[in-house]
Design an enzyme around this catalytic site. Structure first.
Site, PDB file in Angstrom:
ATOM      1  N   GLY A  45       7.184  -2.965  -4.398  1.00 15.99           N
ATOM      2  CA  GLY A  45       7.283  -1.678  -5.091  1.00 15.99           C
ATOM      3  C   GLY A  45       8.664  -1.076  -5.227  1.00 15.99           C
ATOM      4  O   GLY A  45       8.915  -0.302  -6.144  1.00 15.99           O
ATOM      5  N   GLU A  99      12.357   2.201   0.502  1.00 21.79           N
ATOM      6  CA  GLU A  99      10.910   2.208   0.211  1.00 21.79           C
ATOM      7  C   GLU A  99      10.661   2.885  -1.120  1.00 21.79           C
ATOM      8  O   GLU A  99      11.407   3.782  -1.516  1.00 21.79           O
ATOM      9  CB  GLU A  99      10.174   3.002   1.309  1.00 21.79           C
ATOM     10  CG  GLU A  99       9.564   2.150   2.400  1.00 21.79           C
ATOM     11  CD  GLU A  99       8.252   1.502   1.977  1.00 21.79           C
ATOM     12  OE1 GLU A  99       8.079   1.167   0.787  1.00 21.79           O
ATOM     13  OE2 GLU A  99       7.394   1.315   2.852  1.00 21.79           O
ATOM     14  N   ASP A 103       3.318   6.478   2.574  1.00 22.36           N
ATOM     15  CA  ASP A 103       1.984   7.079   2.555  1.00 22.36           C
ATOM     16  C   ASP A 103       1.554   7.356   3.993  1.00 22.36           C
ATOM     17  O   ASP A 103       1.788   8.436   4.517  1.00 22.36           O
ATOM     18  CB  ASP A 103       1.023   6.125   1.836  1.00 22.36           C
ATOM     19  CG  ASP A 103      -0.391   6.654   1.759  1.00 22.36           C
ATOM     20  OD1 ASP A 103      -0.633   7.779   2.219  1.00 22.36           O
ATOM     21  OD2 ASP A 103      -1.273   5.951   1.242  1.00 22.36           O
ATOM     22  N   LYS A 131       4.265  10.972   0.601  1.00 20.14           N
ATOM     23  CA  LYS A 131       2.998  11.701   0.501  1.00 20.14           C
ATOM     24  C   LYS A 131       2.838  12.660   1.677  1.00 20.14           C
ATOM     25  O   LYS A 131       3.545  12.550   2.674  1.00 20.14           O
ATOM     26  CB  LYS A 131       1.829  10.705   0.488  1.00 20.14           C
ATOM     27  CG  LYS A 131       1.781   9.883  -0.781  1.00 20.14           C
ATOM     28  CD  LYS A 131       0.452   9.165  -0.922  1.00 20.14           C
ATOM     29  CE  LYS A 131       0.514   8.147  -2.034  1.00 20.14           C
ATOM     30  NZ  LYS A 131      -0.728   7.379  -2.169  1.00 20.14           N
ATOM     31  N   PHE A 152      -2.551   9.148  -5.811  1.00 19.40           N
ATOM     32  CA  PHE A 152      -2.183   7.760  -6.062  1.00 19.40           C
ATOM     33  C   PHE A 152      -1.288   7.682  -7.296  1.00 19.40           C
ATOM     34  O   PHE A 152      -1.610   8.213  -8.342  1.00 19.40           O
ATOM     35  CB  PHE A 152      -3.431   6.884  -6.254  1.00 19.40           C
ATOM     36  CG  PHE A 152      -3.064   5.438  -6.352  1.00 19.40           C
ATOM     37  CD1 PHE A 152      -2.721   4.713  -5.218  1.00 19.40           C
ATOM     38  CD2 PHE A 152      -2.997   4.810  -7.586  1.00 19.40           C
ATOM     39  CE1 PHE A 152      -2.324   3.384  -5.315  1.00 19.40           C
ATOM     40  CE2 PHE A 152      -2.613   3.475  -7.691  1.00 19.40           C
ATOM     41  CZ  PHE A 152      -2.282   2.769  -6.546  1.00 19.40           C
ATOM     42  N   VAL A 153      -0.139   7.037  -7.151  1.00 24.25           N
ATOM     43  CA  VAL A 153       0.830   6.998  -8.247  1.00 24.25           C
ATOM     44  C   VAL A 153       1.139   5.556  -8.664  1.00 24.25           C
ATOM     45  O   VAL A 153       0.932   4.623  -7.893  1.00 24.25           O
ATOM     46  CB  VAL A 153       2.158   7.698  -7.859  1.00 24.25           C
ATOM     47  CG1 VAL A 153       1.903   9.119  -7.430  1.00 24.25           C
ATOM     48  CG2 VAL A 153       2.889   6.950  -6.770  1.00 24.25           C
ATOM     49  N   ARG A 165       3.853  -1.646 -12.986  1.00 26.16           N
ATOM     50  CA  ARG A 165       5.202  -1.629 -12.397  1.00 26.16           C
ATOM     51  C   ARG A 165       6.286  -1.443 -13.455  1.00 26.16           C
ATOM     52  O   ARG A 165       7.376  -0.960 -13.175  1.00 26.16           O
ATOM     53  CB  ARG A 165       5.483  -2.934 -11.649  1.00 26.16           C
ATOM     54  CG  ARG A 165       4.610  -3.162 -10.434  1.00 26.16           C
ATOM     55  CD  ARG A 165       5.161  -4.319  -9.607  1.00 26.16           C
ATOM     56  NE  ARG A 165       4.198  -4.835  -8.656  1.00 26.16           N
ATOM     57  CZ  ARG A 165       3.973  -4.330  -7.438  1.00 26.16           C
ATOM     58  NH1 ARG A 165       4.647  -3.273  -7.034  1.00 26.16           N
ATOM     59  NH2 ARG A 165       3.096  -4.877  -6.643  1.00 26.16           N
TER      60      ARG A 165
HETATM   61  P1  IMP Z   1       2.125   3.051   4.101  1.00 32.67           P
HETATM   62  O1  IMP Z   1       2.345   1.946   5.079  1.00 32.67           O
HETATM   63  O2  IMP Z   1       0.720   3.595   4.175  1.00 32.67           O
HETATM   64  O3  IMP Z   1       3.152   4.163   4.225  1.00 32.67           O
HETATM   65  O4  IMP Z   1       2.168   2.424   2.643  1.00 32.67           O
HETATM   66  C1  IMP Z   1       3.365   2.171   2.029  1.00 32.67           C
HETATM   67  C2  IMP Z   1       3.249   1.168   0.900  1.00 32.67           C
HETATM   68  O5  IMP Z   1       1.984   1.235   0.251  1.00 32.67           O
HETATM   69  C3  IMP Z   1       4.281   1.485  -0.174  1.00 32.67           C
HETATM   70  O6  IMP Z   1       5.462   0.770   0.048  1.00 32.67           O
HETATM   71  C4  IMP Z   1       3.584   1.061  -1.440  1.00 32.67           C
HETATM   72  O7  IMP Z   1       3.845  -0.284  -1.713  1.00 32.67           O
HETATM   73  C5  IMP Z   1       2.118   1.232  -1.155  1.00 32.67           C
HETATM   74  N1  IMP Z   1       1.635   2.516  -1.694  1.00 32.67           N
HETATM   75  C6  IMP Z   1       1.378   3.651  -1.000  1.00 32.67           C
HETATM   76  N2  IMP Z   1       0.940   4.631  -1.806  1.00 32.67           N
HETATM   77  C7  IMP Z   1       0.932   4.116  -3.048  1.00 32.67           C
HETATM   78  C8  IMP Z   1       0.604   4.669  -4.339  1.00 32.67           C
HETATM   79  O8  IMP Z   1       0.232   5.842  -4.509  1.00 32.67           O
HETATM   80  N3  IMP Z   1       0.757   3.830  -5.398  1.00 32.67           N
HETATM   81  C9  IMP Z   1       1.171   2.536  -5.270  1.00 32.67           C
HETATM   82  N4  IMP Z   1       1.484   1.997  -4.098  1.00 32.67           N
HETATM   83  C10 IMP Z   1       1.369   2.771  -2.982  1.00 32.67           C
END
Ligand code: IMP
Length: 175
Positions: A45, A99, A103, A131, A152-153, A165
């Site tokens: 991402g 990053e 989230d 987030k 969600f984005v 993407r």
């Molecule tokens: P975390 O470990 O829960 O903080 O998730 C982080 C990863 O999840 C990010 O690097 C993204 O690749 C993916 N991610 C989290 N939220 C979103 C979203 O809203 N859209 C797309 N990918 C997301």
């Protein structure tokens, strides 16, 4: 706009992203004066953000990509898999993790603690988006582009099941 089964609407434009990336880069240029950081973008991402950010850094810096994934569709699975490791030597180096979005913060916390255990000089993180969950948990991310609610984005490198993407603006899911 529809992608697979979900509807999305534009909420941050390419111009707003460009302006914010320039501000973040200016801050990093100032904070990292006289240092040579290694950027560590977390694939997939963050590839677009990392590229735009790096173009605006005026420091001697390197880049090395890492792939860790905890996502399935639109919800975090809570399980992390490192798929590609970094190749640069990180001992005694200033590491800046890049990053796309924080989230739950699981991904970032894991990689930050791994790197801190491996003799790095410093480990900081930059994320284009954050987030509300991560804000509440106070995940250690020094530079943040935009704070979001728990939505969600996709776009600007971020996907829904691999799609979206390539969009230059950021979109959020309509409930
Ligand atoms: P975390 O470990 O829960 O903080 O998730 C982080 C990863 O999840 C990010 O690097 C993204 O690749 C993916 N991610 C989290 N939220 C979103 C979203 O809203 N859209 C797309 N990918 C997301």
């Amino acid at each position: 706009m529809k992608i697979k089964d979900l509807e999305f609407e534009k909420f941050i434009t390419a111009t707003q992203i460009e302006n914010r990336v320039a501000e973040l880069a200016a801050q990093i240029n100032s904070d990292y004066q006289d240092r040579n950081p290694i950027l560590l973008p977390i694939l997939n991402g963050s590839f677009m953000f990392a590229s735009d950010l790096m173009k605006q850094l005026n420091l001697p810096c390197k880049i090395s990509f890492v792939k860790i994934s905890s996502y399935n569709g639109t919800a975090s699975s809570g399980q992390l898999k490192t798929l590609i490791g970094h190749e640069e030597s990180i001992f005694n180096q200033d590491i800046l993790i890049v990053e796309d979005i924080v989230d739950t913060g699981l991904t970032l916390e894991k990689i930050m603690s791994d790197l801190r255990d491996r003799g790095t000089k410093s480990v900081e993180a930059i994320s284009l988006l954050r987030k509300s969950v991560a804000r509440e948990k106070v995940v250690d991310v020094k530079y943040v582009g935009f704070d979001l609610d728990d939505e969600f984005v996709l776009g600007y490198g971020m996907d829904y099941d691999g799609l979206g993407r390539n969009l230059v603006d950021l979109y959020k899911k309509i409930n």
